[in-house]
Design an enzyme around this catalytic site. Structure first.
Site, PDB file in Angstrom:
ATOM      1  N   LYS A  75       0.998  -1.220   0.126  1.00  0.00           N
ATOM      2  CA  LYS A  75       0.086   0.038  -0.165  1.00  0.00           C
ATOM      3  C   LYS A  75       0.935   1.367   0.052  1.00  0.00           C
ATOM      4  O   LYS A  75       2.018   1.408   0.832  1.00  0.00           O
ATOM      5  CB  LYS A  75      -0.763  -0.022   1.267  1.00  0.00           C
ATOM      6  CG  LYS A  75      -2.073   1.064   1.404  1.00  0.00           C
ATOM      7  CD  LYS A  75      -2.899   0.879   2.657  1.00  0.00           C
ATOM      8  CE  LYS A  75      -3.934   1.681   2.559  1.00  0.00           C
ATOM      9  NZ  LYS A  75      -4.802   1.383   3.990  1.00  0.00           N
ATOM     10  N   SER A 150      -9.598   1.318   3.061  1.00  0.00           N
ATOM     11  CA  SER A 150      -8.684   2.185   2.266  1.00  0.00           C
ATOM     12  C   SER A 150      -7.747   1.174   1.443  1.00  0.00           C
ATOM     13  O   SER A 150      -7.130   1.625   0.503  1.00  0.00           O
ATOM     14  CB  SER A 150      -8.167   3.302   2.938  1.00  0.00           C
ATOM     15  OG  SER A 150      -7.181   2.751   3.921  1.00  0.00           O
ATOM     16  N   SER A 174      -9.456  -1.057   7.408  1.00  0.00           N
ATOM     17  CA  SER A 174      -8.904  -0.807   5.918  1.00  0.00           C
ATOM     18  C   SER A 174      -8.309  -1.999   5.378  1.00  0.00           C
ATOM     19  O   SER A 174      -8.163  -2.072   4.089  1.00  0.00           O
ATOM     20  CB  SER A 174      -8.102   0.254   5.842  1.00  0.00           C
ATOM     21  OG  SER A 174      -8.935   1.401   5.673  1.00  0.00           O
TER      22      SER A 174
END
Ligand code: GLN
Length: 487
Positions: A75, A150, A174
């Site tokens: 990420k 996310s 997330s």
């Protein structure tokens, strides 16, 4: 079976046995990225050349680590030295990380290969990856839908066979919610299990890095590698990391699991509720005694989270001032104006909303009414968890109240926040929680079960998740390529 349908454990076994070269593995994944990226858009940057170099060096190496040749997507709010780390934000668009996160170093020490950085909601604020300043990532199972967020880019990359495993970050769900939306496994470790060094801070008292993988076995393996002391995060627990892969395979025996009182799941999607009930039956088949439990503070967890997280964010994001990091607006006549223009054009709408909310909640006159109260509520949530874990081994809930929703469906921020109704409690209490795929909606969308455990009981989570994965046989169709080919 193609290489890109394999998970981390399988790949490292093949590479260790010299049945395939790490270089072949990386080439296969890069080809898959080329095939799928135009539709899925999981990556903000793909590091093909670096990955190939790493792979070639690895093929020459004698003693290989336990993640040898495994292509991992990271990420874009987790730093890898020399690679961009945009956090999905214009304000860090050209920021290149000067050092690597501890979790990344630990993966590298085991010979994992970093294939690219994945899309996210700006600064990890969101539940759909639509808040990225750059583009929207699509759910590989249905391109008209979101991958969750996310860590949507990481989840989508794994589901689409573009990476064998991924790292995400979980502040309020997330890792788990996108895992559920994309049909992969996702773990938020106990707060203090994995170092936050090199993870760009959103809400520091809640943030944890966690793996997204195709199988529970891979999840245990990655968690094992990234956990443990590093001397660089003072909130890290100084305790040894158990052998999760071994614990996962230990006999589970009879266990007790708490499930939520009906009123807490009343309003969720009926199909998700059905799948949830069916999964509870499967837990009984596995030797579980199910106990319905009331968590009186559960419904306050979400508002509590949405005071605490923005408050911490408003303070953490003060550092993006046009001086220390990244972007600076080109036109200004004094310092104040420079701050103003830089932050106004550098941050997106949701990030600004959170900064305003947080600044408001922390301002004198409102502090007691909001921040202090949220802190007390957090204590209540924690205590309810302690009470529950005195009686049961697990708390089980749906991971999300519905399957992946269409892109653009949630314009109202509150509707988006409700996506986290089952996940934020574990962050507030600091407990570990895993999302395991447990069924399919009629439209062919994956649905996940969340299993929450007591502090530092990740091993117990893997034990149950491993059995459940076999029972629901989701593991046979671990990713979209297989699934589509087999149908
Ligand atoms: N969706 C939640 C939020 O927007 C959780 C995000 C996260 O875990 N990073 O804050």
């Amino acid at each position: 079976m193609s290489l890109t349908s394999l998970g981390a454990s399988e790949i490292r076994s093949l590479v260790a046995a010299k049945e395939v070269k790490a270089e072949e593995v990386v080439r296969a994944f890069l080809e898959q990225i080329e095939r799928r990226e135009l539709e899925v858009a999981a990556f903000l940057s793909v590091e093909g050349e670096k990955a190939l170099e790493q792979a070639k060096a690895l093929d020459r190496k004698k003693d290989k680590g336990c993640l040898a040749g495994v292509p991992i997507a990271v990420k874009d709010n987790i730093l890898i030295k020399g690679m961009r780390a945009t956090c999905g934000s214009r304000i860090l668009e050209n920021y290149v990380a000067p050092y690597s996160a501890s979790a990344v170093e630990k993966l590298a020490a085991e010979d994992a290969i970093f294939i690219g950085k994945t899309n996210l909601d700006e600064f990890a604020m969101g539940s759909s990856t639509e808040n990225s300043a750059f583009f929207v990532t699509r759910n590989p199972w249905d391109l008209s839908r979101v991958p969750g967020g996310s860590s949507g880019g990481s989840a989508a990359a794994v589901a689409a066979g573009e990476a064998a495993a991924a790292l995400g970050s979980d502040t309020g769900g997330s890792v788990r919610q996108p895992a559920a939306f994309c049909g992969v496994v996702g773990l938020k470790p106990t707060y203090g299990r994995v170092s936050r060094y090199g993870l760009v801070a959103y809400a520091s008292s809640l943030d944890q890095i966690g793996p997204l993988t195709k199988t529970v076995e891979d999840c245990a393996l990655l968690t094992q590698v990234i956990s443990g002391p590093d001397g660089r995060d003072s909130t890290l627990a100084d305790r040894p990391v158990p052998d999760f892969s071994k614990e996962m395979k230990e006999k589970l025996g009879p266990f007790k699991a708490a499930h939520l009182k009906e009123k807490l799941i009343e309003k969720i999607d009926p199909e998700v509720k059905n799948i949830y009930w069916k999964t509870l039956n499967s837990l009984q088949d596995l030797g579980g005694e199910l106990i319905e439990m009331d968590f009186p503070s559960w419904e306050y967890a979400l508002p509590c989270y949405y005071i605490i997280a923005p408050s911490e964010a408003s303070s953490n994001l003060a550092r993006y001032d046009g001086v220390r990091y990244g972007y600076r607006h080109p036109e200004y006549s004094n310092l104040r104006e420079m701050y103003l223009k830089t932050r106004t054009s550098g941050f997106g709408e949701e990030v600004k909303r959170r900064i305003l909310l947080g600044t408001f909640a922390l301002s004198s006159g409102y502090y007691d009414a909001y921040y202090l109260k949220a802190g007390r509520t957090r204590q209540l949530v924690s205590r309810e968890f302690d009470r529950a874990f005195a009686e049961v081994d697990y708390i089980v809930t749906p991971t999300a109240p519905e399957p992946a929703f269409p892109v653009g469906a949630k314009k109202d921020p509150i509707a988006m926040y409700l996506s986290d109704m089952f996940t934020v409690s574990a962050n507030l209490a600091g407990c570990p929680a895993i999302s395991v795929p447990c069924g399919w909606s009629r439209e062919g969308l994956p649905v996940g079960l969340q299993v929450i455990g007591n502090h530092f009981q990740e091993g117990r989570l893997f034990q149950l998740a491993f059995l459940l994965e076999k029972k629901v046989k989701f593991g046979n169709n671990r990713n979209i390529i297989n699934w589509k080919e087999e149908r």
